[in-house]
Scaffold this active site. Structure first.
Site, short mmCIF file in Angstrom:
data_model
loop_
_atom_site.label_atom_id
_atom_site.label_comp_id
_atom_site.label_asym_id
_atom_site.label_seq_id
_atom_site.Cartn_x
_atom_site.Cartn_y
_atom_site.Cartn_z
N GLU A 132 26.65 -18.44 -2.21
CA GLU A 132 26.38 -17.07 -2.67
C GLU A 132 27.70 -16.28 -2.73
O GLU A 132 27.92 -15.50 -3.66
CB GLU A 132 25.35 -16.41 -1.75
CG GLU A 132 25.04 -14.95 -2.01
CD GLU A 132 24.52 -14.66 -3.42
OE1 GLU A 132 24.22 -15.59 -4.19
OE2 GLU A 132 24.48 -13.47 -3.77
N TRP A 164 -2.99 -2.72 -1.53
CA TRP A 164 -2.53 -4.08 -1.80
C TRP A 164 -3.32 -4.94 -0.84
O TRP A 164 -3.10 -4.89 0.36
CB TRP A 164 -1.03 -4.17 -1.51
CG TRP A 164 -0.46 -5.52 -1.79
CD1 TRP A 164 -0.54 -6.62 -1.00
CD2 TRP A 164 0.29 -5.90 -2.94
NE1 TRP A 164 0.10 -7.66 -1.60
CE2 TRP A 164 0.62 -7.25 -2.78
CE3 TRP A 164 0.71 -5.22 -4.08
CZ2 TRP A 164 1.36 -7.95 -3.73
CZ3 TRP A 164 1.45 -5.92 -5.01
CH2 TRP A 164 1.76 -7.27 -4.84
N LYS A 202 29.18 -14.56 -6.11
CA LYS A 202 29.53 -13.13 -6.21
C LYS A 202 30.96 -12.98 -6.72
O LYS A 202 31.23 -12.17 -7.59
CB LYS A 202 29.44 -12.43 -4.84
CG LYS A 202 28.08 -12.13 -4.31
CD LYS A 202 27.30 -11.06 -5.02
CE LYS A 202 26.48 -11.67 -6.12
NZ LYS A 202 25.15 -12.07 -5.82
N LYS A 213 21.07 -8.14 -16.10
CA LYS A 213 20.40 -7.98 -14.80
C LYS A 213 19.16 -8.85 -14.71
O LYS A 213 18.89 -9.47 -13.70
CB LYS A 213 20.05 -6.50 -14.58
CG LYS A 213 19.40 -6.21 -13.23
CD LYS A 213 20.38 -6.43 -12.10
CE LYS A 213 19.74 -6.41 -10.74
NZ LYS A 213 20.57 -7.10 -9.74
N GLU A 229 31.23 -13.93 -10.43
CA GLU A 229 30.50 -12.99 -11.30
C GLU A 229 31.28 -11.72 -11.59
O GLU A 229 31.31 -11.25 -12.72
CB GLU A 229 29.20 -12.53 -10.60
CG GLU A 229 28.03 -13.44 -10.78
CD GLU A 229 26.82 -12.85 -10.10
OE1 GLU A 229 25.82 -12.65 -10.79
OE2 GLU A 229 26.85 -12.57 -8.88
N ARG A 249 5.70 -0.15 -6.36
CA ARG A 249 5.59 -1.07 -5.22
C ARG A 249 4.46 -2.08 -5.40
O ARG A 249 4.32 -3.00 -4.60
CB ARG A 249 5.35 -0.28 -3.92
CG ARG A 249 6.51 0.65 -3.61
CD ARG A 249 6.15 1.58 -2.50
NE ARG A 249 5.97 0.86 -1.26
CZ ARG A 249 6.53 1.20 -0.12
NH1 ARG A 249 7.32 2.24 -0.06
NH2 ARG A 249 6.32 0.51 0.97
N ASN A 293 -2.01 2.02 5.78
CA ASN A 293 -1.08 0.94 5.41
C ASN A 293 -0.87 0.09 6.64
O ASN A 293 -0.74 0.63 7.74
CB ASN A 293 0.29 1.51 5.02
CG ASN A 293 0.26 2.21 3.69
OD1 ASN A 293 -0.77 2.23 3.01
ND2 ASN A 293 1.38 2.80 3.32
N GLY A 294 -0.77 -1.23 6.47
CA GLY A 294 -0.52 -2.10 7.62
C GLY A 294 -1.69 -3.03 7.85
O GLY A 294 -2.53 -3.22 6.97
N CYS A 342 0.83 -1.20 0.00
CA CYS A 342 0.00 0.00 0.00
C CYS A 342 0.86 1.25 0.00
O CYS A 342 2.00 1.23 0.44
CB CYS A 342 -0.86 0.02 1.25
SG CYS A 342 -1.84 -1.46 1.47
N HIS A 354 36.05 -35.42 0.78
CA HIS A 354 35.51 -36.38 -0.19
C HIS A 354 35.91 -36.00 -1.63
O HIS A 354 35.30 -36.48 -2.57
CB HIS A 354 33.99 -36.46 -0.06
CG HIS A 354 33.55 -36.98 1.27
ND1 HIS A 354 33.74 -38.28 1.66
CD2 HIS A 354 33.01 -36.34 2.33
CE1 HIS A 354 33.30 -38.44 2.90
NE2 HIS A 354 32.85 -37.28 3.33
C1 F6R Z 1 23.49 -13.01 -9.22
C2 F6R Z 1 22.20 -12.66 -9.80
C3 F6R Z 1 21.47 -13.73 -10.53
C4 F6R Z 1 19.96 -13.62 -10.22
C5 F6R Z 1 19.18 -14.61 -11.09
C6 F6R Z 1 17.72 -14.61 -10.76
O1 F6R Z 1 24.10 -11.93 -8.61
O2 F6R Z 1 21.76 -11.55 -9.71
O3 F6R Z 1 21.94 -15.00 -10.20
O4 F6R Z 1 19.78 -13.89 -8.87
O5 F6R Z 1 19.35 -14.30 -12.45
O6 F6R Z 1 17.17 -13.35 -10.96
P1 F6R Z 1 15.83 -12.93 -10.26
O7 F6R Z 1 16.06 -12.93 -8.79
O8 F6R Z 1 15.51 -11.58 -10.81
O9 F6R Z 1 14.81 -13.96 -10.65
#
Ligand code: F6R
Length: 616
Positions: free
Chosen positions: A489, A75, A493, A611, A496, A27, A100-101, A2, A512
């Site tokens: 993760e 929402w 990172k 992205k 990447e 949002r 909101n809430g 909201c 192993h």
């Molecule tokens: C890694 C990264 C990707 C996304 C993946 C899923 O830093 O950004 O591995 O996590 O492509 O993307 P979403 O979360 O937008 O579905």
């Protein structure tokens, strides 16, 4: 989620309210509405299901001018998305509220108010607020004084705004668990749930604090704190650069987004926590009913979002006692799955447009319920208007704001927060989590933004450690339990953005196979919170040292691990073990960032990556 916008001015403010709502559109919402008091002192409203543009068109066809008004994007949490459930809600023709809430005791209040003769025209929890205030005004005619009395009877979370045709020169606001900000103008003032909504009219803001009540007129703002004492709140000047699309003082978007984590985690928690429990309605009107039926969870996601889901599997099984499976979406979508009865399908995605995750959701929905299908679908997503959200039965938005850096950082930690909220909500609704454990974790969640800030304060320590990597070509990341996905993760990172080959293993798997790779050229990064697996982890690390491998250990300050030859220990603030995966993510993000900077790679737009992966 909201959104609220309000304005009191000498000019007609309809356009200001609508523009504010448009700025909150990102949002997500299902309906929108506006209420104004016109120059004849008449209170009126327009409400529409769907986009703000529908409301805008309705206002163009049938204008609603006024100098005092409130507006809302809804929402749904109580009652379906419909015009009658859209805000603003009225009591008679004098009083309007937007909210909101979630008001948890709305049913009891509704019954009480019906006893006083009030009739309800919506299914919302919000409508009780406006009738309760109207009832209070009968004995306390001053709007601010009546609001102070009325809100004391509300349990749950609220950010709300009120206008009254009887005192048509003011907006009243109250905040408890849902943010509100006052925008200060010249001879006009504004209110919103997010300052973004008011950027077109002012750059001066005043944030309400928990328990505050405010009275806003054209030329004055008066605030009372939770005890009823008059207070002033600091004025904050907004500068271009604090903006998402701007790096501000940071060299890269990624570093800016890493440093935003305390505030976006805070935002993701707002409006979702009661005093000692998670507000289940935050997941949608059907959530309590669906959660009560859920016997299994199936999580599907890609990349970083998949790692968030892997952490959640530990939480869901350990804390909520619910069996959980997780799979990468690109695999899930192409195989025949056998669905356990009453399985809740959970998709996790920053963008909500990832092709594989969307296809997995669509496949899951194609299996009809009761005939090998899923109980319902829940999206954990950062974009309220995304396909994933639109096509899921339930949603919990992560409020990370736009993430510009290709490597996901703040989206991941807010996903973890959302998944912890899901764990606690499922545990309570299903009766598998003790109330005292939930209360303890809710208190820890409230402290989390501060802990994340402490971890970020170690930025320069991590920068120093990164020097050990610049010349390396391979790295191992180790973790145990819920820290294993955190290690995954961390490895993702690093590869990447620095292009260093990195692999993650559960620490117990080392002997192993991967131990064969360890030598002086293979640094090993590990995260070591102070939990029951610490001693086992320490033995795994000995195995690395014995082969000449260099160790970088992010360890709990109470874990009694110290620097030695080939061992670099970075002490982390102590944290409740359940939340450790969120905290320990921070140094790994910083590490990959600084290694990439040393290597001179394109941090924000690493090669070969996009992205949002909207194609297969
Ligand atoms: C890694 C990264 C990707 C996304 C993946 C899923 O830093 O950004 O591995 O996590 O492509 O993307 P979403 O979360 O937008 O579905």
């Amino acid at each position: 989620m909201c959104g609220i916008v309000g304005a009191v001015a000498e000019r007609n403010i309809t356009a200001v309210l609508v523009e504010g709502l448009k700025r909150l559109e990102y949002r997500g919402y299902d309906s929108a509405g506006v209420a104004l008091i016109n120059d004849a002192g008449v209170l009126d409203r327009r409400r529409r299901v769907g986009k703000v543009s529908e409301l805008d068109a309705a206002l163009a066809a049938d204008p609603l001018p006024g100098r005092v008004g409130i507006a809302h994007t809804r929402w749904a949490t109580h009652g379906a998305p419909s015009e009658r459930n859209a805000h603003p809600h009225f009591s008679g023709n004098q009083l309007a509220v937007v909210h909101n809430g979630i008001i948890e005791n709305h049913e009891a209040l509704r019954e009480e108010l019906k006893g006083f003769g009030y009739t309800f025209s919506s299914d919302t929890d919000t409508e009780v607020i406006v009738h309760l205030l109207d009832h209070t005004l009968k004995t306390q005619p001053d709007l601010a004084a009546a609001l102070k009395i009325a809100v004391k009877q509300l349990h749950g979370a609220y950010g709300l705004a009120v206008i009254s045709a009887k005192q048509p020169d003011r907006i009243l606001a109250a905040r408890s668990g849902s943010p509100l900000v006052i925008g200060l103008g010249l001879g006009e003032n504004f209110l919103a749930s997010d300052q973004l909504a008011l950027r077109q009219v002012t750059d001066r803001f005043m944030y309400l604090e928990e328990g505050d009540i405010a009275e806003i007129t054209r030329d004055s703002v008066q605030i009372w704190d939770v005890s009823g004492a008059p207070v002033t709140r600091e004025q904050v000047q907004y500068h271009e650069g604090a903006e998402a699309a701007d790096k501000g003082e940071f060299r890269h978007f990624m570093l800016k987004e890493i440093h935003e984590q305390p505030s976006v985690v805070q935002r993701t928690l707002e409006g979702r926590l009661g005093e000692d429990h998670v507000l289940v309605q935050a997941f949608g009107p059907q959530a309590a009913e669906i959660f009560a039926k859920a016997k299994n969870i199936q999580i599907v996601a890609c990349g970083t979002s998949y790692h968030a889901g892997m952490v959640a599997r530990y939480w869901l099984e350990e804390l909520a006692g619910i069996p959980c499976q997780i799979e990468v979406a690109s695999e899930f979508r192409y195989r025949k799955v056998v669905v356990q009865p009453d399985t809740l399908f959970v998709s996790i995605s920053q963008s909500g447009e990832t092709a594989d995750t969307l296809a997995a959701l669509r496949n899951a929905k194609d299996l009809s319920p009761g005939n090998g299908g899923y109980l319902a679908s829940l999206a954990i997503c950062n974009v309220g208007i995304s396909s994933l959200v639109r096509e899921s039965d339930l949603t919990l938005l992560t409020l990370a704001g736009p993430e510009i850096g290709v490597a996901s950082t703040k989206a991941f930690t807010t996903q973890l927060v959302a998944l912890m909220l899901l764990t606690l909500a499922l545990g309570r609704v299903r009766g598998t989590l003790e109330a005292k454990v939930e209360a303890e974790l809710v208190a820890e969640l409230r402290r989390l933004p501060t802990r994340l800030g402490e971890a970020l304060a170690m930025d320069h320590v991590v920068e120093k450690v990164s020097e050990h990597f610049a010349e390396k070509h391979h790295t191992l990341f180790l973790g145990r339990g819920a820290q294993y996905p955190v290690a995954m993760e961390g490895a993702l990172k690093l590869k990447e953005i620095s292009y260093i080959h990195a692999e993650a293993y559960p620490a117990g798997e080392l002997k192993h196979g991967p131990l064969a790779l360890v030598d002086a050229d293979m640094p090993v990064v590990t995260v070591a919170p102070n939990n029951e697996l610490l001693e086992k982890l320490k033995s795994n690390l000995q195995e690395v040292r014995a082969r000449g491998g260099e160790l970088i250990v992010f360890a709990d300050e109470q874990a009694a691990m110290s620097n030695g030859e080939g061992t670099h220990v970075v002490n982390m603030p102590h944290i409740h073990d359940a939340l450790a995966p969120i905290l320990y993510t921070i140094p790994l993000q910083l590490l990959s960032y600084y290694v990439a900077v040393l290597k001179g790679t394109d941090v924000d737009q690493p090669r070969n990556l996009a992205k949002s992966v909207t194609v297969e």
